[in-house]
Each structure stands twice: as C-alpha cells, then as structure tokens.
Scaffold this active site. Sequence first.
Site, PDB file in Angstrom:
ATOM      1  N   CYS A 111       0.813  -1.223   0.000  1.00 17.33           N
ATOM      2  CA  CYS A 111       0.000   0.000   0.000  1.00 17.33           C
ATOM      3  C   CYS A 111       0.845   1.270   0.000  1.00 17.33           C
ATOM      4  CB  CYS A 111      -0.975  -0.011   1.174  1.00 17.33           C
ATOM      5  SG  CYS A 111      -0.198   0.048   2.819  1.00 17.33           S
ATOM      6  N   HIS A 145      -2.417   1.091   6.926  1.00 19.87           N
ATOM      7  CA  HIS A 145      -2.834   1.044   5.523  1.00 19.87           C
ATOM      8  C   HIS A 145      -3.011   2.465   5.008  1.00 19.87           C
ATOM      9  CE1 HIS A 145      -4.285  -0.948   1.934  1.00 19.87           C
ATOM     10  NE2 HIS A 145      -5.289  -0.100   1.875  1.00 19.87           N
ATOM     11  N   HIS A 157      -5.728   2.026  -4.297  1.00 20.19           N
ATOM     12  CA  HIS A 157      -4.838   1.461  -3.282  1.00 20.19           C
ATOM     13  C   HIS A 157      -4.452   0.036  -3.635  1.00 20.19           C
ATOM     14  CE1 HIS A 157      -7.900  -0.940  -0.628  1.00 20.19           C
ATOM     15  NE2 HIS A 157      -8.328  -0.873  -1.856  1.00 20.19           N
TER      16      HIS A 157
END
Length: 379
Positions: free
Chosen positions: A293, A341, A353
């Site tokens: 990510c 994240h 993402h």
Amino acid sequence: MNRRRSVAAAITVVCALAVLASPALMNGAYAAPAPPPAPSTSAVAPPPVELPPGTASPTGPGATTGSGEKSLEDIRKEIEALYQKAASATDAYNLAEEETKKQSAEVIELAEDIVTGQLRIDELKTRAGAAARAQYRGGGLPPEAQLILTDDPRLFLDAVGRIQQGQKATHDLIGELSRAQEDLKTYTADASTQWQRLEAGRAKKEKAKKEITKRIAAAEKLEASLEKEERARLARLESDAALKAQTAWLGSGALKDINRSSSERGKKAIAFATGEIGKPYVWGAEGPDSYDCSGLTSQAWAAAGRTIPRTSQEQWRLLPRIDIKDMRPGDLIIYHQDASHVGMYIGDGAIVHAPRPGRNVTLAGAGSMRILGVVRPDK
C-alpha cells in the site's frame, strides 16, 4: 383466475428477493460499521460476485460453513484481522528496511573516513620522521644549541627565523597528528555504533518478516479450508461489508462540500497510481511490477516530484495532516488505528490502493475501511 394471481404474486416476490440479494458491491477492504440509510451519492462499485448455479446464498452473519463450527462472518473477521496484523508487520519491515539502507550507507561512509584518516596519520608520521632524520644529520644537536655555537651574526639572525618557523611547523605537525588520531577514534566508535544499529535493524526485519509470513499463511490456510461455494459467499460478505462501511461514510455527510481540484503534482501522482491498477499486491514491494500500500503511494508521489516517507505509519507521522472536509484528490487517507494502511484519494468518494495479499491495485470506496486521518504530501 386465483391461480394466475398466485403465480404472479410469487414471481413478484422472487424478483424482489433477487434485487435485495444483489447490491452493487464495493471492491475494497473490509471494516463494516452499521450503516444509516444511504444518500443518493455515487460510490465506486465493482460487479457483484457470481455464485455457481444452484448454490445457496446466505450472506448474513449467521451463515455457517460446512463444518457448522464458525459462521462465515466470523471467518471473514478473522481473515481481516490476520491481514491487518500482516499489514502492521509489513510497515515494521519496510521501516527497518529503510533504516538498514541508511545505516549501511553510513557504515560505508565511516569506513572510508577511517581509511582516509589512517592514510593522513601515516603521512604526518612520515613528515615527523623526516624532521627527526634531518636533526640527526645535523649532529644530533637541537637547533638552539647549534645557534649558540655560531660566530656569524648574520647566520645567527637567519637561524633565529628558521628556528621559529621550524618550531611552528613542528607544533602544527604534532597538533594535526593529534587531531587526525582523535578523528580516527571518533570514526571508529561511530562505525561500531552504526554497525550495531545495522545488526539491530536486520534483526527487526527478520522478526517482521516472520510475523508477515505467519499471518498471511494463517489467513490463506483459513480461506483454503472453505469449499468453493463458501469462498464465493465469503467474497460476497467482504464486498457487502465494504459497501456498508462506504454507505455509512457517505451518509455521515463526510463528502459534503468537498469538490476541490487536485494540485498539479497531485494530478501526476493520481495518474501514476491509477496507471498501476491491476498489478498485484506484494508486501515490501514498491514497483514497478508489484506494490504494497505505501509502496504505491510513495512511488506515485515520487513520480510527481515529491519524496515522501516509505511507510504508511511514517506518512501519517511526518506529513501535514488535513481535515477530511478539506480533502482534495491526491491526498493520502490513512486507515486503521495503527496507521497500517494507506490509499490515495482520487475524488468522488473513491481511492486507489493496493489492498492486501491476493489482491491487485484497485479502486475502492474511501470510507470502506476505518479512516484514521488524511495527510497532504504537497502542502
């Protein structure tokens, strides 16, 4: 006549159930707060998961697996928790990797300084030896004694000047040699410290790597234990949970009055990130063939000419924070309480993402996971 009405009513009920059982599904992550009624705001929604013909489709929290021991909702939450722990460990690994690279460079630089310092000390010692040999050739007498023995006043005055210059040169030589030796000691001590930090960083990396592989293996094993039909139902549950979270977020009014344009660098970062859609998630990867990510977001902003921290936790810690109401495309949304994240906001309530192992870079609802906050790389 009554029979026709009964058949028509039955068809109507079946159609209604089919519509209710097939909501537009979000393709994202999995946090699922209970939603209020959804406003008429558009959200990113990939196609629904198709179940095999004849497969039952219970998707509520009470739907159980074939073993009957756990509900699919319990399994979904367990898998989600495992991947979140893997994401946290991935951030720790990435940070240790960055520190290890930095410390390796510092160790190499200090080693070069040590070599240079030792060469300088050798040179100074050679010069000191040459001065000692010159004195020996002068009969072993110090310059002051030789001066006293001269009868020529002119030579006396010349010798006084040479003695003063020689004394200064000797003093400077001794001082430079002492400084070079002290510098060498400092370089050596610093190199030892950096080496210890390097070894500690490597140990952190290995520990994080073991944690990552352990969590991912547990999640994959749990999912692999399900039947094909159960995996399809699990995928539907994941999508439903993401959709509920996104709907709740939109219903909260989070996007009210948000209609801003991205900066020029933000546009470049978005173009890079969306251009990577479809590439696989691989933990620790930062392109060009795969990403995790924060690997995606850091590389996207690097492509836009802005260097940002490598990990989502460092991005949250070091980049300027923005209120959600002030968010614009190109900003980074940080997720989960531990900032494990990150996704890039692209507008219209959506992010791009790299979700988790087994998934590809994709679009998702910005509110489909628990939002910690927003940061702006180019503020």
